[in-house]
Design an enzyme around this catalytic site. Structure first.
Site, PDB file in Angstrom:
ATOM      1  N   GLU A  85      -9.281   6.670  -4.360  1.00 40.70           N
ATOM      2  CA  GLU A  85      -9.644   6.711  -2.941  1.00 40.70           C
ATOM      3  C   GLU A  85      -9.013   7.914  -2.251  1.00 40.70           C
ATOM      4  OE1 GLU A  85     -10.039   1.864  -2.916  1.00 40.70           O
ATOM      5  OE2 GLU A  85      -8.239   2.788  -2.096  1.00 40.70           O
ATOM      6  N   GLN A  86      -7.747   8.189  -2.555  1.00 41.82           N
ATOM      7  CA  GLN A  86      -7.078   9.313  -1.915  1.00 41.82           C
ATOM      8  C   GLN A  86      -7.607  10.648  -2.445  1.00 41.82           C
ATOM      9  OE1 GLN A  86      -2.944   9.301  -1.006  1.00 41.82           O
ATOM     10  NE2 GLN A  86      -2.823   7.074  -0.839  1.00 41.82           N
TER      11      GLN A  86
ATOM     12  N   SER B 157      -6.125   3.301  -5.593  1.00 42.75           N
ATOM     13  CA  SER B 157      -5.577   4.138  -4.522  1.00 42.75           C
ATOM     14  C   SER B 157      -5.676   5.618  -4.870  1.00 42.75           C
ATOM     15  CB  SER B 157      -4.123   3.767  -4.230  1.00 42.75           C
ATOM     16  OG  SER B 157      -4.066   2.540  -3.549  1.00 42.75           O
TER      17      SER B 157
ATOM     18  N   ALA C 299      -8.807   2.967   5.570  1.00 48.49           N
ATOM     19  CA  ALA C 299      -9.859   3.045   4.555  1.00 48.49           C
ATOM     20  C   ALA C 299     -10.356   4.487   4.579  1.00 48.49           C
ATOM     21  CB  ALA C 299     -10.985   2.062   4.870  1.00 48.49           C
ATOM     22  N   VAL C 300      -9.956   5.263   3.583  1.00 42.68           N
ATOM     23  CA  VAL C 300     -10.184   6.712   3.619  1.00 42.68           C
ATOM     24  C   VAL C 300     -11.533   7.153   3.067  1.00 42.68           C
ATOM     25  CG1 VAL C 300      -7.726   7.252   3.589  1.00 42.68           C
ATOM     26  CG2 VAL C 300      -8.982   7.145   1.422  1.00 42.68           C
TER      27      VAL C 300
ATOM     28  N   PHE D 282       1.226   3.482   6.892  1.00 38.01           N
ATOM     29  CA  PHE D 282      -0.039   3.715   7.584  1.00 38.01           C
ATOM     30  C   PHE D 282      -1.170   3.353   6.628  1.00 38.01           C
ATOM     31  CE2 PHE D 282      -3.627   6.608   8.357  1.00 38.01           C
ATOM     32  CZ  PHE D 282      -3.893   6.323   9.690  1.00 38.01           C
TER      33      PHE D 282
ATOM     34  N   HIS E  74       0.828  -1.208   0.000  1.00 35.12           N
ATOM     35  CA  HIS E  74       0.000   0.000   0.000  1.00 35.12           C
ATOM     36  C   HIS E  74       0.861   1.256   0.000  1.00 35.12           C
ATOM     37  CE1 HIS E  74      -3.003  -2.958   1.012  1.00 35.12           C
ATOM     38  NE2 HIS E  74      -3.917  -2.069   0.725  1.00 35.12           N
ATOM     39  N   PRO E  75       0.374   2.302  -0.667  1.00 31.63           N
ATOM     40  CA  PRO E  75       1.129   3.562  -0.691  1.00 31.63           C
ATOM     41  C   PRO E  75       0.936   4.340   0.605  1.00 31.63           C
ATOM     42  CG  PRO E  75      -0.931   3.840  -1.853  1.00 31.63           C
ATOM     43  CD  PRO E  75      -0.851   2.376  -1.455  1.00 31.63           C
TER      44      PRO E  75
END
Length: 169
Positions: free
Chosen positions: A84-85, A81, A119-120, A116, A68-69
């Site tokens: 989501e971000q 990703s 789930a954003v 870190f 994961h980034p």
């Protein structure tokens, strides 16, 4: 969008194409899940995938987490990703916010040895940063479990974007 019936009727290659990105850079989970078809629901598929991870080695779990980034980082990411971000505002950080996220990510990485994970979806950048500040004080054992739990939430959200949860009778 696919129904669970459509997914059950896929070839191995089609199944991997549809579900291979559910867990970040970890198609091995989808590859193992494909052997468990048919699934009666999206939930059953998700639970099967979670069980595959839970039954994997510590090294595999750590590799999954490390795939994961860092949140807020501008490094290359999967389209999932990025999306989501962006939804959480992490692609539009001010220079000061960016530096705060980078600093917190570095502290987190130094302490735990993995990025870190959160789930954003449904959260904004302020909420995410507050969670980071709180979780930096956890033990490595708690944070490892928390990271996996967050990955499972992310996977369920991603599955929900691809598959309608029409239960097979």
């Amino acid at each position: 969008m696919y129904t669970i019936t459509n997914l059950n009727d896929t070839t191995y290659e089609q199944f991997i194409e549809i579900t291979g990105g559910i867990f970040e850079h970890s198609p091995w989970i989808a590859e193992q899940a494909e052997r468990l078809k048919p699934f009666s629901s999206l939930y059953q598929l998700h639970q099967a995938m979670v069980k595959i991870v839970e039954n994997s080695s510590l090294e595999q779990k750590l590799a999954l987490i490390k795939a994961h980034p860092n949140l807020g980082d501008r490094a290359a990411m999967t389209s999932n990703s990025v999306q989501e971000q962006q939804g959480a505002g992490l692609q539009n950080l001010t220079p000061e916010e960016y530096n705060q996220f980078i600093s917190m990510n570095q502290q987190y990485m130094e302490k735990f040895g993995f990025p870190f994970i959160l789930a954003v979806r449904g959260k904004n950048k302020e909420q995410i940063y507050e969670v980071m500040k709180e979780r930096i004080h956890h033990s490595i054992e708690i944070e490892f479990k928390t990271a996996l739990s967050e990955i499972y939430k992310i996977a369920l959200l991603r599955l929900g974007e691809k598959i309608t949860d029409i239960t097979v009778m």
